[in-house]
Design an enzyme around this catalytic site. Sequence first.
Site, short mmCIF file in Angstrom:
data_model
loop_
_atom_site.label_atom_id
_atom_site.label_comp_id
_atom_site.label_asym_id
_atom_site.label_seq_id
_atom_site.Cartn_x
_atom_site.Cartn_y
_atom_site.Cartn_z
N GLY A 20 31.41 43.68 40.94
CA GLY A 20 32.72 44.20 40.83
C GLY A 20 33.54 45.02 41.40
O GLY A 20 34.58 44.99 41.84
N GLU A 65 32.29 52.55 41.31
CA GLU A 65 32.56 51.21 40.28
C GLU A 65 33.92 50.83 40.18
O GLU A 65 34.86 51.55 40.56
CB GLU A 65 32.10 52.06 38.90
N LYS A 116 39.02 52.96 31.13
CA LYS A 116 39.94 52.91 29.78
C LYS A 116 39.65 53.97 29.05
O LYS A 116 38.74 53.94 28.22
CB LYS A 116 39.40 51.38 29.21
N ASP A 131 36.32 40.41 36.99
CA ASP A 131 36.13 38.90 37.05
C ASP A 131 36.39 38.70 35.66
O ASP A 131 35.98 39.43 34.62
CB ASP A 131 34.80 38.37 37.37
N ARG A 154 38.10 37.01 40.72
CA ARG A 154 37.76 38.29 41.60
C ARG A 154 38.82 38.39 42.72
O ARG A 154 39.17 39.81 43.24
CB ARG A 154 36.40 38.50 41.98
P1 IMP Z 1 31.03 49.76 30.12
O1 IMP Z 1 29.45 50.01 30.07
O2 IMP Z 1 31.44 49.39 28.77
O3 IMP Z 1 31.81 50.82 30.65
O4 IMP Z 1 31.29 48.41 31.05
C1 IMP Z 1 31.45 48.55 32.33
C2 IMP Z 1 31.24 47.08 32.87
O5 IMP Z 1 31.99 46.18 32.00
C3 IMP Z 1 32.16 47.20 34.24
O6 IMP Z 1 31.55 47.48 35.41
C4 IMP Z 1 32.77 45.64 34.49
O7 IMP Z 1 31.73 44.88 34.95
C5 IMP Z 1 32.74 45.23 32.86
N1 IMP Z 1 34.23 45.38 32.39
C6 IMP Z 1 34.79 46.24 31.55
N2 IMP Z 1 36.08 46.17 31.35
C7 IMP Z 1 36.48 44.92 32.01
C8 IMP Z 1 37.75 44.26 32.11
O8 IMP Z 1 38.77 44.53 31.70
N3 IMP Z 1 37.58 43.24 32.83
C9 IMP Z 1 36.51 42.77 33.57
N4 IMP Z 1 35.50 43.48 33.49
C10 IMP Z 1 35.21 44.53 32.60
MG MG Z 2 31.00 46.47 37.08
#
Ligand code: IMP
Ligand code: MG
Length: 187
Positions: free
Chosen positions: A56, A110, A142, A170, A176
């Site tokens: 990403g 990230e 977020k 993605d 992407r």
């Molecule tokens: P977390 O562990 O919930 O913070 O998730 C982080 C990962 O989820 C990121 O590195 C992204 O790969 C994926 N991700 C989270 N939100 C989105 C989104 O809105 N679109 C695409 N990928 C997302």
């Molecule tokens: Mg990611």
Amino acid sequence: MGSKDCESMEKLQVKDKTFAISIREAEIQKEVRRVAAEINRDLAGKEPLFLPVLNGAFIFAADLLREVTIPCEVSFIKLASYQGTQTTGAVREVIGLAKDITGRHVVIVEDIIDSGLTMAHMIETLEAHNPASISVCSLLVKPDALKVQVPIHYRCMNIPNDFIVGYGLDYDGFGRNTRDVYTLVKD
Ligand code: IMP
Ligand code: MG
């Protein structure tokens, strides 16, 4: 909404989902430059080691690093997901740590922090290698989705708790390769 960039598409279809443009290239680039300036100021003389997280962060890292003017190194890492047998959620293991990070000032790059679980796990894993410091640099956060506290030293933008694609992010592997960021249109 704002000035119209003739090169931007207002709508983006990715597989079965429709997305609408939400963050334009110019705004992204402005925030990337601001964050790079903060890094140039804070980490001067520390020869940081940037660790962008694939897949990403590849576009963000490419833009960010071209604005970083201090001596630094870059080495990509990746998270391999597999279903843990002991836990309810998916466990994500850090792979590809090619550089010795012991004593280094590490900057994790990230694309997005959602629940924060991935980043919390990554920090814990990297800390075991005894770096001098760990900074987190995320294109997007977020805030309403955060489930755990993670230190976020550098962030370009906060966004609402919606699903987005583009600029490296993605949907099911696709979407992407855009210059702007798009938000899922809920039906
Ligand atoms: P977390 O562990 O919930 O913070 O998730 C982080 C990962 O989820 C990121 O590195 C992204 O790969 C994926 N991700 C989270 N939100 C989105 C989104 O809105 N679109 C695409 N990928 C997302
Ligand atoms: Mg990611």
